[in-house]
Structures are given as C-alpha cells and as structure tokens.
Design a protein around this motif. Structure first.
Motif, short mmCIF file in Angstrom:
data_model
loop_
_atom_site.label_atom_id
_atom_site.label_comp_id
_atom_site.label_asym_id
_atom_site.label_seq_id
_atom_site.Cartn_x
_atom_site.Cartn_y
_atom_site.Cartn_z
N ARG A 8 0.76 -1.02 0.07
CA ARG A 8 0.01 -0.11 0.01
C ARG A 8 0.71 1.34 -0.13
N LYS A 9 0.34 2.43 -0.30
CA LYS A 9 0.87 3.73 -0.24
C LYS A 9 1.05 3.99 1.08
N GLU A 56 -5.42 9.31 -1.15
CA GLU A 56 -5.11 7.69 -1.72
C GLU A 56 -4.73 7.77 -3.14
#
Length: 249
Positions: free
Chosen positions: A98-99, A245
């Motif tokens: 994930r970031k 996001e």
C-alpha cells in the motif's frame, strides 16, 4: 551528577560558530550516534542529507528565513522522514505494498527526530554546539527541487553544528516552564487562566512581567508571522501525499 545528564541540562542552541572545520572522525561519530537511536521496528524510517556544497548551504539559508548562520555552519544535516526507502525495498522483492499513509508519516517523523536528538547529544559530548532549524519545512516547492525529494520524503528538521564561539558558551540557557504546568498525571488537563499567567510570570523571573503585552508581541512575531503561515502552507503540501489515496508516486 553524571556527565550525560549534566550535558542534557546545560545544552542550548548555538548560532555563532568558530571558523574551523569539524574533524571527520567527530562528524562520523555524531552520525553513528544518530544511527543508534531508538527506531520503530528497527526500520530506521529516516534518511540524512549531509550538506557539503557551500552554494546549497547558502540557498537553504535563504529558504529558511534568510538565516545567514546556516550558510556559515561547518556541518549541516537534514533529517528526512523517509517513507520512500521501504516502499522501494518492498517493490524490489516483487511485493505490491500500500502507499504510505498518515500513520507511516508520523512514525517516520518520530524516528527522524529521535535520531536527530541522538546526534545533538553526541555532538555536545565532543564540544560541538548545535541548532535545530524547523524552517526547513518552509518553501516546499523550492526545497523539494534543491534536495531532489519525492512526495513521500519530508525534510522534518535540519541541524547545524560547529564549535561555538566563546560568547555562545558563556550565554545563559533560556529558562524552561516549571514541571507543574507541563506534566499531567494520567490524563490531559487544560491550564486555567490563572495558571497560564503564573506559568509565564515564573519563567520570566520578573515581578513586573506584563502577560498581555508579552503575548501580543509573541503572537505577532511567531504564531501569526509570515514564516509561520508559510510553514503551515508547505506542511499541508507535504501531508497531501499521505492523506490522498489517489496521489501519484
């Protein structure tokens, strides 16, 4: 009193340095002390830029509110809250991670600042003076270009170090607030209006301390200043990648 504790009590910011370089062995020892700082999961979620280019020092002294002593300091270290390095490491292992989010940023800030404080304490033990430069957070667009930073690397603090001039050694350390106003037991408690006035009056040591006038001037000079507003603006830009996001890498 042991030497480490005494050093912590006596240490103060130094902004005027002798015109002599810091020995390579001491510089390496200070950096090594930073590496030994507590770190979340032994990840060392920070990187350090050792600024050796004199022109870069000058440019940073300008972006950091035109503070000339930055350009004149023998050592300049920028501590980066670095969420990029581990992302790249995961990618190298073929993982799709994930970031980084807000929690990752806050954790990396903790790591970076703890490492910086280890460097400060070590520097003090070698007779070096130091000063934290929070203004590195300002002028995000220019600083990113100067330091080649991407969206997941934040210059959280800068340290300037060198041998302090005699007057800097002799200068007294600013008085801190007293324990009763800072330490809360079991839960946070807002200070009362009376306590606020007492807290500042005690720190001033003056029987004629004017709380309202002091607050007016301090608020104008610091909290509502152009540099403070710019730091807030730039910090919001740095935060964007960790809160959005959809942010592109």
């Amino acid at each position: 009193m042991n030497q480490i504790y005494e050093s912590l009590l006596s240490r103060k910011s130094v902004r005027v340095f002798e015109k002599r370089s810091v020995e390579d062995s001491i510089k390496e020892a200070v950096l090594h002390a930073a590496f030994q700082a507590p770190t979340a999961g032994n990840q060392m979620l920070y990187s350090i830029i050792d600024v050796t280019d004199e022109e870069l020092k000058k440019k940073l002294s300008i972006t950091c509110d035109n503070q000339r002593f930055i350009a004149e300091a023998p050592l300049v270290f920028i501590f980066l809250a670095d969420s990029r390095r581990w992302m790249d490491a995961y990618e190298e292992a073929g993982l799709t991670a994930r970031k980084p989010g807000a929690g990752d940023l806050l954790l990396s800030i903790q790591d970076a600042v703890i490492a910086a404080q280890n460097a400060v304490t070590a520097a003090e033990s070698f007779g070096l003076g130091s000063c934290y430069i929070g203004d590195i957070l300002e002028n995000v667009e220019e600083v990113r270009k100067l330091l080649d930073l991407d969206a997941y690397v934040v210059p959280i603090t800068m340290l300037v170090l060198g041998y302090p001039e005699a007057k800097q050694k002799e200068r007294g350390k600013p008085v801190r607030f007293e324990k009763e106003y800072i330490v809360h037991e079991n839960h946070y408690r807002r200070l009362t209006p009376v306590e606020h006035r007492e807290m500042f009056a005690k720190r001033s040591g003056s029987e004629t301390f004017d709380y309202d006038e002091y607050m007016r001037k301090f608020c104008e000079r610091k909290y509502m200043s152009e540099f403070s507003l710019e730091m807030t603006r730039s910090s919001a830009v740095y935060l964007k990648a960790f809160l959005d996001e959809s942010e592109e890498e």
